[in-house]
Enzyme design. Structure first.
Site, mmCIF file in Angstrom:
data_model
loop_
_atom_site.group_PDB
_atom_site.id
_atom_site.type_symbol
_atom_site.label_atom_id
_atom_site.label_comp_id
_atom_site.label_asym_id
_atom_site.label_seq_id
_atom_site.Cartn_x
_atom_site.Cartn_y
_atom_site.Cartn_z
ATOM 1 N N TYR A 174 76.643 -17.382 -104.885
ATOM 2 C CA TYR A 174 76.541 -18.390 -105.945
ATOM 3 C C TYR A 174 77.914 -18.985 -106.257
ATOM 4 C CZ TYR A 174 75.275 -20.281 -110.570
ATOM 5 O OH TYR A 174 75.052 -21.094 -111.652
ATOM 6 N N ASP A 231 60.522 -31.018 -110.648
ATOM 7 C CA ASP A 231 60.766 -29.660 -110.163
ATOM 8 C C ASP A 231 59.946 -29.458 -108.894
ATOM 9 O OD1 ASP A 231 61.465 -26.813 -110.095
ATOM 10 O OD2 ASP A 231 61.971 -27.081 -112.222
ATOM 11 N N GLY A 258 65.059 -29.991 -111.326
ATOM 12 C CA GLY A 258 65.102 -28.603 -111.794
ATOM 13 C C GLY A 258 64.824 -28.528 -113.288
#
Length: 320
Positions: free
Chosen positions: A143, A35, A9
């Site tokens: 989340y 990524d 990421g």
């Protein structure tokens, strides 16, 4: 001996700056950025880069083996506001990517993991002011649920399998190098851009919504410092509270107006208001300060000066 680092990421808001800092410290060839796609950007062009799907265990294992990776920074995630629009994918990405690196560490293939948690682990029933390290955690967002579950798994893998996993609960992060990425605290990035480009900003939160925030420079320093700390100093294996400043949209607007007096801010709360209302207003991070020497540098005034100084050239704007 330098660690051999894999950042998963690396093209995201935090990953971008983390990659540059780690390469500056440990050498470009010792930091492998990765990524889901290969963009034409600084991270990709300034050193080793690999395309990897964080949901694919075999791809991650292959990278770990061919690059002889010792440390993994798992920065891939779907953030709060974006996750609410796609709950199943958010859960899949946020949880299974973590399992992949925890299982690689359990198998002895990597030595150390950094995994970021968030203030989203807290919920409406959590004490809002000076939120303690240990408190009620009833997150109400996809989340937050995934981050709270992740904290429990990190602690479990450390206690049962001896995995050296380290984590901090990021507050809202503010940076001039990357655009907002779908977080509820992103208004505090966007307001600087709109102040410079349009002289006005429509905020998606109410004027007095107070949330914990941190300048990206401090967040990167904390991330690197917790990974550098001797293992005996890391006493919390779920995730450490981390704090720097707390402010409202009114307060950040007032600070920007010192430099751009004509700035006009209006308030049109949307679905993100409910998310913000479920989070703390300020954080007690005394354990991070005691255990591994965490200390922040930037306050709201310093951050605003630095943000505007770095963004103004993009918009050909003269500041007062």
């Amino acid at each position: 001996m330098n660690p051999k680092i894999l950042i998963i990421g690396a093209c995201g808001q935090i990953g971008t700056e983390l990659t540059h800092q780690l390469r500056a410290i440990y050498g470009t060839d010792n930091v492998i950025a990765s990524d889901i796609r290969k963009l034409n950007n600084d991270v990709v062009n300034s050193g080793p880069f690999e395309v990897v799907n964080a949901l694919d265990f075999n791809q991650i294992e292959h990278l770990v083996e061919i690059h002889q990776i010792t440390d993994v920074y798992l920065m891939a995630a779907l953030l709060s506001a974006t996750a609410e629009k796609n709950p199943a994918f958010a859960w899949d990405l946020n949880m299974n990517s973590l399992f992949h690196v925890l299982n690689l560490a359990k198998a002895g293939k990597i030595k150390k993991i950094f995994w970021p948690s968030s203030i989203a682990v807290f919920g409406p029933t959590t004490p809002k002011e000076n939120t303690p390290q240990y408190t009620i955690m009833e997150p109400s967002t996809v989340y937050g649920i995934s981050k709270q579950a992740g904290e429990r798994w990190c602690e479990y893998y450390h206690n049962i399998f001896g995995v050296d996993v380290r984590s901090i609960r990021y507050p809202g992060l503010i940076s001039w190098t990357t655009l907002p990425g779908g977080g509820t605290t992103d208004y505090a990035v966007d307001i600087y851009h709109k102040a410079l480009s349009e002289g006005k900003y429509e905020c998606f939160l109410t004027s007095e919504t107070k949330m914990p925030m941190m300048y990206m420079d401090d967040a990167i320093a904390a991330t690197i410092n917790i990974m550098k700390a001797p293992i005996e100093q890391i006493k919390i294996r779920s995730s450490y509270n981390l704090a720097a400043m707390s402010f409202t949209p009114t307060e950040i607007a007032a600070e920007i107006k010192k430099h751009i007096p004509e700035l006009k801010v209006t308030y049109t709360p949307d679905f993100r208001q409910k998310i913000a209302d479920s989070w703390p207003a300020s954080i007690d991070d005394s354990r991070a300060r005691e255990d591994w020497g965490w200390n922040h540098e930037f306050d709201l005034e310093m951050m605003t000066v630095d943000m505007l100084k770095n963004l103004a050239p993009q918009y050909n704007t003269d500041l007062q």
